[in-house]
Design a protein around this motif. Structure first.
Motif, short mmCIF file in Angstrom:
data_model
loop_
_atom_site.label_atom_id
_atom_site.label_comp_id
_atom_site.label_asym_id
_atom_site.label_seq_id
_atom_site.Cartn_x
_atom_site.Cartn_y
_atom_site.Cartn_z
N MET A 1 0.87 -0.95 0.02
CA MET A 1 0.06 0.68 0.12
C MET A 1 0.63 1.81 0.32
SD MET A 1 -1.07 2.65 2.48
CE MET A 1 -1.00 2.06 3.71
N THR A 2 1.32 1.67 0.67
CA THR A 2 2.33 2.26 0.72
C THR A 2 4.14 2.44 -0.67
OG1 THR A 2 2.94 2.15 3.43
CG2 THR A 2 4.95 3.52 2.08
N GLN A 3 4.39 1.75 -1.41
CA GLN A 3 4.65 1.62 -1.92
C GLN A 3 3.70 2.35 -3.27
OE1 GLN A 3 7.92 2.19 -2.91
NE2 GLN A 3 8.56 1.40 -0.18
N LYS A 4 2.79 1.51 -3.44
CA LYS A 4 1.72 2.30 -4.03
C LYS A 4 1.73 3.40 -4.38
CE LYS A 4 -1.51 -0.66 -5.37
NZ LYS A 4 -3.26 -1.38 -5.81
N LEU A 5 0.89 4.70 -3.12
CA LEU A 5 0.72 5.64 -2.67
C LEU A 5 1.98 6.24 -3.10
CD1 LEU A 5 -1.05 7.65 -1.58
CD2 LEU A 5 -0.61 7.23 0.57
N LEU A 6 2.89 5.93 -2.85
CA LEU A 6 4.38 6.42 -2.89
C LEU A 6 4.56 6.65 -4.47
CD1 LEU A 6 6.70 5.75 -0.65
CD2 LEU A 6 5.68 8.34 0.25
N TRP A 7 4.27 5.99 -5.33
CA TRP A 7 4.45 6.13 -6.36
C TRP A 7 3.85 7.18 -7.03
CZ3 TRP A 7 1.58 5.41 -10.79
CH2 TRP A 7 1.88 5.16 -12.99
N THR A 8 2.70 6.54 -6.36
CA THR A 8 0.91 7.97 -6.98
C THR A 8 1.33 9.16 -7.07
OG1 THR A 8 -0.16 6.61 -6.67
CG2 THR A 8 -0.77 8.43 -6.73
N LEU A 9 2.22 9.44 -5.38
CA LEU A 9 3.14 11.11 -5.93
C LEU A 9 4.25 11.31 -5.81
CD1 LEU A 9 2.44 10.52 -1.62
CD2 LEU A 9 0.62 11.52 -3.46
N THR A 10 5.06 10.62 -6.59
CA THR A 10 5.98 11.14 -6.75
C THR A 10 5.75 11.20 -8.70
OG1 THR A 10 6.58 8.91 -6.76
CG2 THR A 10 7.75 9.91 -4.94
N ASP A 11 4.87 10.36 -8.96
CA ASP A 11 4.56 10.13 -9.89
C ASP A 11 4.24 11.49 -10.75
OD1 ASP A 11 4.14 8.96 -13.30
OD2 ASP A 11 2.41 9.07 -12.56
N GLY A 12 3.16 12.50 -9.72
CA GLY A 12 2.59 13.02 -9.89
C GLY A 12 2.76 14.29 -9.37
N HIS A 13 4.15 14.50 -8.72
CA HIS A 13 4.81 14.73 -8.83
C HIS A 13 4.57 16.41 -7.51
CE1 HIS A 13 7.45 14.50 -12.46
NE2 HIS A 13 7.37 14.10 -12.55
#
Length: 267
Positions: free
Chosen positions: A1-13
């Motif tokens: 869950m954490t990795q998926k959320l962090l990916w979304t945030l980083t991908d969206g800058h």
């Protein structure tokens, strides 16, 4: 869950600050290294961490001295993780957005936090996202994919209605739309669907800025927050009440089916 959320945030800058309750890292005095690794993942992704107290203590339920002690207990791991990458622990957010039942307590805590090097992180867009998240998780646990899909779809609609409401509240107070500060949580709902929230927010004409950048808006220093009621309310509401004005009526609420799925009676 954490990795998926962090990916979304980083991908969206998306610049974010993650507020930590160190009491959730493990038994007192014995933090779980695996849970610390989850926090380190936030730092590795380039995000900042802040203090949300050790045990998510309600300032309206304990004396000032007890609350201050819990703030200090909530520092060691978060401070160390910030310093690993050359940062420092500098942000604090009140649990429940409860900032004091008396002006004396409120100002006392403000002084204490400033002495420890903190800056309070206000919130101008609060919401019942946690209720949607609880209902979503409950539906997934029960294997009810249809209900989970219905909740996540309504989550986006609901959050847009909240933005529209707080835009109007901003205009009523300042005759313009200020830079807003959005409060949401790290959970499965946002891990799966926050990308949709990001796209919705951008469709409304926003760009994402850091918390520092948001607080450069003069609105955050124009009106003193003197609110001492029991509610955990946004700073837009506080500023309205502090200047003898009433917040706008008609704030959107979570729909009954989401409340029922989450097992709660109301926001």
């Amino acid at each position: 869950m954490t990795q998926k959320l962090l990916w979304t945030l980083t991908d969206g800058h998306i610049p974010v600050v993650g507020f930590v309750n160190e009491g959730k890292l493990g038994p007192a005095g014995d933090p779980d290294v695996r849970r610390i690794a989850l926090l380190r993942a936030w730092r590795d992704a380039g995000f900042e961490l802040g203090n949300h107290t050790f045990g998510h203590v309600d300032f309206h339920q304990v004396p000032l001295a007890v609350f201050e002690e819990d703030v200090v207990r909530g520092e060691p791991v978060t401070r160390a993780l910030m310093e690993e990458r050359g940062g420092r622990l500098r942000w604090f957010r009140h649990p429940f957005l409860h900032t004091g039942l008396t002006l004396e307590d409120k100002r006392g805590l403000e002084t204490f936090l400033a002495q420890r090097g903190y800056r309070v992180a206000p919130v101008t867009i609060d919401n019942a996202e946690w209720i949607f998240a609880r209902g979503y998780a409950t539906a997934l646990d029960a294997g009810d994919a249809e209900l989970a899909k219905r909740i996540s779809g309504d989550y986006v609609r609901y959050m847009e209605s909240k933005l529209e409401y707080f835009e109007r509240q901003s205009t009523a107070l300042f005759a313009r739309e200020i830079r807003q500060v959005l409060l949401v949580h790290a959970n499965s709902l946002n891990a799966d669907h926050f990308g949709e929230i990001i796209r919705m927010i951008r469709r409304r004409g926003y760009r994402f800025v850091s918390l520092d950048g948001a607080l450069e808006d003069p609105a955050y220093s124009t009106v003193a927050d003197t609110f001492t009621g029991r509610g955990g309310i946004t700073w837009l509401h506080r500023w309205a009440l502090s200047t003898a004005r009433r917040p706008l009526s008609g704030e959107p609420q979570a729909p009954p089916f989401v409340l029922a799925a989450a097992g709660v009676e109301g926001e």
